[in-house]
Design a protein around this motif. Structure first.
Motif, PDB file in Angstrom:
ATOM      1  N   VAL A  75      66.920  17.406  39.837  1.00 24.88           N
ATOM      2  CA  VAL A  75      67.757  17.271  41.122  1.00 24.88           C
ATOM      3  C   VAL A  75      67.881  15.774  41.619  1.00 24.88           C
ATOM      4  CG1 VAL A  75      67.108  18.093  43.391  1.00 24.88           C
ATOM      5  CG2 VAL A  75      66.705  19.566  41.718  1.00 24.88           C
ATOM      6  N   LEU A  76      66.871  15.131  41.550  1.00 29.23           N
ATOM      7  CA  LEU A  76      67.088  13.712  41.943  1.00 29.23           C
ATOM      8  C   LEU A  76      68.167  12.933  41.094  1.00 29.23           C
ATOM      9  CD1 LEU A  76      63.454  12.560  42.424  1.00 29.23           C
ATOM     10  CD2 LEU A  76      65.186  12.844  44.131  1.00 29.23           C
ATOM     11  N   ASN A  77      68.408  13.534  40.031  1.00 31.71           N
ATOM     12  CA  ASN A  77      69.530  12.831  39.106  1.00 31.71           C
ATOM     13  C   ASN A  77      70.880  12.870  39.581  1.00 31.71           C
ATOM     14  OD1 ASN A  77      70.377  11.732  36.546  1.00 31.71           O
ATOM     15  ND2 ASN A  77      71.003  13.771  35.885  1.00 31.71           N
ATOM     16  N   GLU A  78      71.092  13.937  40.742  1.00 31.41           N
ATOM     17  CA  GLU A  78      72.218  14.296  41.273  1.00 31.41           C
ATOM     18  C   GLU A  78      72.772  13.216  42.332  1.00 31.41           C
ATOM     19  OE1 GLU A  78      74.355  16.520  39.692  1.00 31.41           O
ATOM     20  OE2 GLU A  78      72.567  16.503  38.254  1.00 31.41           O
ATOM     21  N   ILE A  79      71.696  12.508  42.907  1.00 32.51           N
ATOM     22  CA  ILE A  79      71.881  11.611  44.157  1.00 32.51           C
ATOM     23  C   ILE A  79      73.151  10.643  43.565  1.00 32.51           C
ATOM     24  CG2 ILE A  79      71.039   9.696  45.209  1.00 32.51           C
ATOM     25  CD1 ILE A  79      68.530  11.047  45.160  1.00 32.51           C
TER      26      ILE A  79
END
Length: 141
Positions: free
Chosen positions: A120-124
């Motif tokens: 999910v953090l990879n989408e920042i």
């Protein structure tokens, strides 16, 4: 003419930096799946360190130097879109810093996040990129 060369270099290093911002969380997902202290764990520690040292850190520095040079030359700080873009780049720089810290934690065997959270953090960077490109091209305000 020099302005266009600076702009071209800025876009090039932004691409390099963004590549690293997309790759590192994926590295973290794979790294966390290894056993702490294993040969594979040590290999991921080295990969992460090289990505930071060779690509991400130099690119981020160049993004800031070239970007500030462009902004000063074009008097962009008086434009609303530029101020919002600057906030987003500060946010990406903070995200970069968080990844540096998390790489250190992984290197000591600490695994604070689940793989799903890291995905999910990879989408920042994706969302930041979308907003920044719209701000730079459309200049909505």
């Amino acid at each position: 003419m020099i302005y266009l060369w600076i702009k071209a270099l800025h876009v090039i290093v932004v691409i390099f930096w963004m590549a690293g911002l997309f790759m590192m969380p994926r590295f973290f997902v794979y790294h966390q799946e290894t056993n702490s202290g294993s040969v594979e764990d040590k290999a991921w520690v080295e990969r992460e360190a090289r990505l930071l040292r060779i690509i991400m850190n130099p690119s981020m520095i160049a993004v800031w130097v070239l970007g500030m040079t462009l902004a000063l030359q074009s008097n962009a700080f008086t434009q609303g879109w530029m101020l919002v873009k600057l906030l987003l780049v500060f946010g990406l720089s903070g995200y970069h810093g968080w990844m540096v810290g998390y790489a250190r934690k992984l290197s000591t065997g600490e695994r604070a996040f689940a793989g799903k959270t890291l995905r999910v953090l990879n989408e920042i960077p994706s969302f930041a990129t979308i907003l920044i490109v719209i701000l730079v091209i459309v200049k909505p305000f």
